[in-house]
Design a protein around this motif. Structure first.
Motif, mmCIF file in Angstrom:
data_model
loop_
_atom_site.group_PDB
_atom_site.id
_atom_site.type_symbol
_atom_site.label_atom_id
_atom_site.label_comp_id
_atom_site.label_asym_id
_atom_site.label_seq_id
_atom_site.Cartn_x
_atom_site.Cartn_y
_atom_site.Cartn_z
ATOM 1 N N LYS A 203 -0.260 -12.492 1.802
ATOM 2 C CA LYS A 203 -2.127 -12.855 2.206
ATOM 3 C C LYS A 203 -2.611 -11.749 1.336
ATOM 4 C CE LYS A 203 -2.160 -15.310 6.397
ATOM 5 N NZ LYS A 203 -2.402 -15.085 8.107
ATOM 6 N N THR A 204 -3.140 -11.692 0.917
ATOM 7 C CA THR A 204 -4.215 -9.818 0.556
ATOM 8 C C THR A 204 -5.137 -9.582 1.256
ATOM 9 O OG1 THR A 204 -6.575 -11.091 0.578
ATOM 10 C CG2 THR A 204 -5.456 -11.912 -1.347
ATOM 11 N N THR A 205 -4.637 -8.047 1.305
ATOM 12 C CA THR A 205 -5.134 -6.700 1.860
ATOM 13 C C THR A 205 -6.131 -6.916 2.565
ATOM 14 O OG1 THR A 205 -3.563 -5.548 0.662
ATOM 15 C CG2 THR A 205 -5.583 -4.065 1.856
ATOM 16 N N GLU A 206 -7.354 -7.602 1.757
ATOM 17 C CA GLU A 206 -8.668 -8.449 1.739
ATOM 18 C C GLU A 206 -8.999 -8.783 3.145
ATOM 19 O OE1 GLU A 206 -7.153 -7.906 -1.107
ATOM 20 O OE2 GLU A 206 -8.576 -5.667 -2.213
ATOM 21 N N GLU A 207 -8.227 -9.875 2.615
ATOM 22 C CA GLU A 207 -8.179 -11.174 3.979
ATOM 23 C C GLU A 207 -7.166 -10.394 5.292
ATOM 24 O OE1 GLU A 207 -5.552 -15.008 4.772
ATOM 25 O OE2 GLU A 207 -5.121 -14.234 2.742
ATOM 26 N N ILE B 28 -3.358 -1.359 5.978
ATOM 27 C CA ILE B 28 -2.835 -2.215 6.027
ATOM 28 C C ILE B 28 -2.131 -1.746 4.440
ATOM 29 C CG2 ILE B 28 -3.347 -5.265 5.339
ATOM 30 C CD1 ILE B 28 -4.812 -4.936 7.517
ATOM 31 N N ARG B 29 -2.577 -1.699 3.116
ATOM 32 C CA ARG B 29 -2.307 -1.407 1.988
ATOM 33 C C ARG B 29 -0.998 -0.617 2.523
ATOM 34 N NH1 ARG B 29 -3.571 -2.127 -3.443
ATOM 35 N NH2 ARG B 29 -4.044 -4.058 -2.502
ATOM 36 N N ARG B 30 -1.121 0.831 3.431
ATOM 37 C CA ARG B 30 -0.412 1.666 3.078
ATOM 38 C C ARG B 30 0.963 0.468 3.503
ATOM 39 N NH1 ARG B 30 -2.338 4.491 6.914
ATOM 40 N NH2 ARG B 30 -0.564 4.597 8.229
ATOM 41 N N GLY B 31 1.400 -0.228 4.590
ATOM 42 C CA GLY B 31 2.263 -1.100 5.149
ATOM 43 C C GLY B 31 3.083 -1.963 4.629
ATOM 44 N N GLU C 121 2.410 -1.912 1.162
ATOM 45 C CA GLU C 121 2.977 -1.354 0.161
ATOM 46 C C GLU C 121 5.109 -0.271 0.829
ATOM 47 O OE1 GLU C 121 0.565 2.223 -0.685
ATOM 48 O OE2 GLU C 121 -1.110 0.771 -2.145
ATOM 49 N N THR C 122 4.994 0.325 1.814
ATOM 50 C CA THR C 122 6.332 0.128 2.443
ATOM 51 C C THR C 122 6.789 -0.845 2.814
ATOM 52 O OG1 THR C 122 5.369 0.149 4.608
ATOM 53 C CG2 THR C 122 4.900 2.094 3.197
ATOM 54 N N GLY C 123 6.619 -2.327 2.568
ATOM 55 C CA GLY C 123 7.348 -3.364 3.285
ATOM 56 C C GLY C 123 7.152 -3.606 4.707
ATOM 57 N N GLU C 124 6.264 -3.344 5.532
ATOM 58 C CA GLU C 124 6.195 -3.430 6.708
ATOM 59 C C GLU C 124 5.161 -4.265 7.141
ATOM 60 O OE1 GLU C 124 4.181 -1.102 10.582
ATOM 61 O OE2 GLU C 124 4.734 -0.193 8.776
ATOM 62 N N ILE C 125 3.995 -4.885 6.031
ATOM 63 C CA ILE C 125 3.558 -5.871 6.252
ATOM 64 C C ILE C 125 3.898 -6.736 4.916
ATOM 65 C CG2 ILE C 125 0.887 -6.764 6.059
ATOM 66 C CD1 ILE C 125 0.100 -4.570 7.842
ATOM 67 N N SER C 126 4.065 -8.172 4.638
ATOM 68 C CA SER C 126 4.468 -8.944 4.024
ATOM 69 C C SER C 126 2.609 -8.994 3.224
ATOM 70 C CB SER C 126 4.183 -10.843 4.525
ATOM 71 O OG SER C 126 4.350 -11.644 3.295
ATOM 72 N N LYS C 127 3.233 -9.158 1.921
ATOM 73 C CA LYS C 127 2.237 -9.375 0.899
ATOM 74 C C LYS C 127 2.103 -10.815 0.372
ATOM 75 C CE LYS C 127 3.209 -4.880 -1.526
ATOM 76 N NZ LYS C 127 3.092 -4.075 -3.017
#
Length: 195
Positions: free
Chosen positions: A154-158, A141-144, A146-152
């Motif tokens: 929500k936190t990575t942990e969540e 998820i963090r990788r996603g 960082e590439t913009g594939e996943i919105s920031k």
């Protein structure tokens, strides 16, 4: 080395793999020594000489299942390409089709449900498995993010926690229902909540 010239670990691995199948099918309590002897091909004396007790063999079977399973799951999450595809591959890994379809579910989930509160070994192996899987999901998820594939937003942990709980929900619901349409809706819903 054994008398046959093969390293003992090869023999033990085959025996442990056979024991995995027995414990996976029957659970710990319903698994008899006779079941284990029949499946592993070992006599009662040989089984106890090699592994000490039913519980020690159970522990080794759980560890083997954990090691093979966590490696396969992490490899799916670390594939190259879009993170969405990696996460979908992990979710679909739990939904085998055709001859591979299996309603036994996950041995570790079954073991945790049956014995985690009364068996510290089961609790420890299950927690280790979940911890490693959560870290691998977090990394994906963090990788996603960082590439913009996943919105920031929500936190990575969540997101990792939500995915992990949904994934384990799928791993309990699908084997109990063998409902492929429901599984596909769940997979789409899990991914739509992240992407």
């Amino acid at each position: 080395m054994s008398k046959s010239g093969r390293p003992r670990e090869f023999k033990d691995t085959a025996v442990i793999d056979a024991a995995v199948e027995v414990f996976w099918t029957n659970g710990y309590e319903a698994c008899s020594t006779d079941d284990l002897c029949k499946q592993t091909g070992l006599g009662r004396g040989s089984l106890y000489n090699a592994f000490g007790s039913k519980h020690e063999l159970y522990e080794q079977a759980l560890r083997r299942y954990h090691e093979v399973g966590i490696q396969a799951q992490i490899e799916l999450l670390e594939q190259e390409g879009p993170v969405k595809n990696c996460l979908r591959s992990l979710l679909e890994w739990e939904i085998p089709k055709g001859a591979e379809a299996d309603s036994r579910g996950c041995l570790l989930i079954n073991a945790a449900g049956e014995r985690a509160k009364s068996d510290p070994v089961v609790e420890k192996i299950f927690k280790q498995h979940v911890g490693l899987l959560e870290q691998a999901i977090w990394n994906a998820i963090r990788r996603g993010q960082e590439t913009g594939e996943i919105s920031k937003e929500k936190t990575t942990e969540e997101l990792a926690g939500m995915f992990l709980s949904s994934y384990y929900g799928l791993r309990v619901i699908f084997p109990a229902t063998m409902d492929y349409a429901l599984a596909e809706r769940m997979i789409d819903g899990i991914l739509n909540s992240i992407f």
